[in-house]
Scaffold this motif. Structure first.
Motif, PDB file in Angstrom:
ATOM      1  N   THR A 131      77.032  34.058  36.854  1.00 61.06           N
ATOM      2  CA  THR A 131      78.309  33.356  36.802  1.00 61.06           C
ATOM      3  C   THR A 131      78.726  33.295  35.342  1.00 61.06           C
ATOM      4  O   THR A 131      77.892  33.433  34.438  1.00 61.06           O
ATOM      5  CB  THR A 131      78.205  31.910  37.347  1.00 61.06           C
ATOM      6  N   GLU A 133      81.458  30.981  32.657  1.00 60.38           N
ATOM      7  CA  GLU A 133      82.296  29.798  32.516  1.00 60.38           C
ATOM      8  C   GLU A 133      83.746  30.147  32.847  1.00 60.38           C
ATOM      9  O   GLU A 133      84.283  31.136  32.354  1.00 60.38           O
ATOM     10  CB  GLU A 133      82.190  29.275  31.081  1.00 60.38           C
ATOM     11  N   VAL A 146      83.954  28.238  38.222  1.00 63.63           N
ATOM     12  CA  VAL A 146      82.653  27.844  37.679  1.00 63.63           C
ATOM     13  C   VAL A 146      82.845  26.967  36.452  1.00 63.63           C
ATOM     14  O   VAL A 146      83.638  27.281  35.561  1.00 63.63           O
ATOM     15  CB  VAL A 146      81.830  29.095  37.290  1.00 63.63           C
ATOM     16  N   SER A 149      78.273  26.926  33.477  1.00 65.23           N
ATOM     17  CA  SER A 149      77.489  28.091  33.873  1.00 65.23           C
ATOM     18  C   SER A 149      76.204  28.176  33.061  1.00 65.23           C
ATOM     19  O   SER A 149      76.225  28.137  31.834  1.00 65.23           O
ATOM     20  CB  SER A 149      78.312  29.370  33.649  1.00 65.23           C
ATOM     21  N   LYS A 150      75.077  28.245  33.757  1.00 67.32           N
ATOM     22  CA  LYS A 150      73.768  28.404  33.128  1.00 67.32           C
ATOM     23  C   LYS A 150      73.033  29.513  33.864  1.00 67.32           C
ATOM     24  O   LYS A 150      73.461  29.962  34.922  1.00 67.32           O
ATOM     25  CB  LYS A 150      72.956  27.106  33.237  1.00 67.32           C
ATOM     26  N   PHE A 154      74.940  26.667  38.299  1.00 67.58           N
ATOM     27  CA  PHE A 154      76.335  26.460  37.915  1.00 67.58           C
ATOM     28  C   PHE A 154      76.849  25.224  38.635  1.00 67.58           C
ATOM     29  O   PHE A 154      76.257  24.750  39.603  1.00 67.58           O
ATOM     30  CB  PHE A 154      77.206  27.678  38.273  1.00 67.58           C
TER      31      PHE A 154
END
Length: 194
Positions: A131, A133, A146, A149-150, A154
């Motif tokens: 994903t 940002e 989103v 986002s990590k 997310f």
């Protein structure tokens, strides 16, 4: 193709197992507008209408679909997000959604804020899904943006209208969801793995 804009909720009224498949019967306000062999997204999973009976219709989910989505966990009386395939020439209010779930994720956090509800989902690292940002994601068929986002996690912020008119209002921690990642992101991820 779909847009991720949920038209209505349906209710599962019957589930019949046949070999490795299941036939789901769904009661819905859009049933009278459906035709046999038409595609409908069910919590983001594209399934084909095989029978129509008054205000109910039936679709079939095969083993492949059952192994990669949450469709097999539905029960009689489960609420389900519904969207018919988009028409050419209509506005694209969400984003390009194929109705092909990439994987399931898990709801790991729900935070009620003033004016929205923020849901956080985790997903598997071994599938190379990503994903970004402010990118697009589809959760149970709903087109969302989103936030936060990590890697393998997310969040999405749900406005009250979406909360009230989708199955997000029923979601609890640890619930499994269908995730379809943005098609452009999937191509980029695939190129990076070559």
């Amino acid at each position: 193709m779909f847009t991720g804009i949920i038209e209505t909720l349906g209710t599962v009224t019957n589930i019949v197992k046949e070999q490795e498949n299941i036939h789901l019967t769904v009661k819905s306000t859009i049933t009278k507008e459906l035709k046999i062999d038409q595609s409908v997204a069910h919590n983001g999973v594209c399934l084909t209408v095989i029978n129509i009976n008054e205000n109910e219709y039936t679709v079939t989910a095969i083993k492949e679909t059952l192994s990669k989505t949450t469709i097999g966990s539905l029960k009689v009386s489960s609420a389900i997000n519904l969207e018919r395939a988009m028409k050419l020439g209509d506005r694209l209010d969400g984003h390009m959604v194929q109705g092909h779930v990439d994987e399931t994720g898990t709801c790991v956090k729900i935070k009620r804020e003033q004016g929205s509800t923020v849901y956080t989902f985790s997903y598997h690292s071994d599938k190379n899904n990503i994903t970004i940002e402010k990118g697009s994601i589809t959760v149970n068929g709903v087109s969302l943006t989103v936030v936060n986002s990590k890697k393998n996690e997310f969040s999405v912020a749900i406005i009250p209208y979406t909360f009230d008119n989708t199955i997000f209002k029923n979601m609890e921690l640890e619930d499994s969801v269908n995730l379809e990642f943005d098609v452009i992101g999937k191509y980029v991820s695939r190129l990076n793995n070559y």
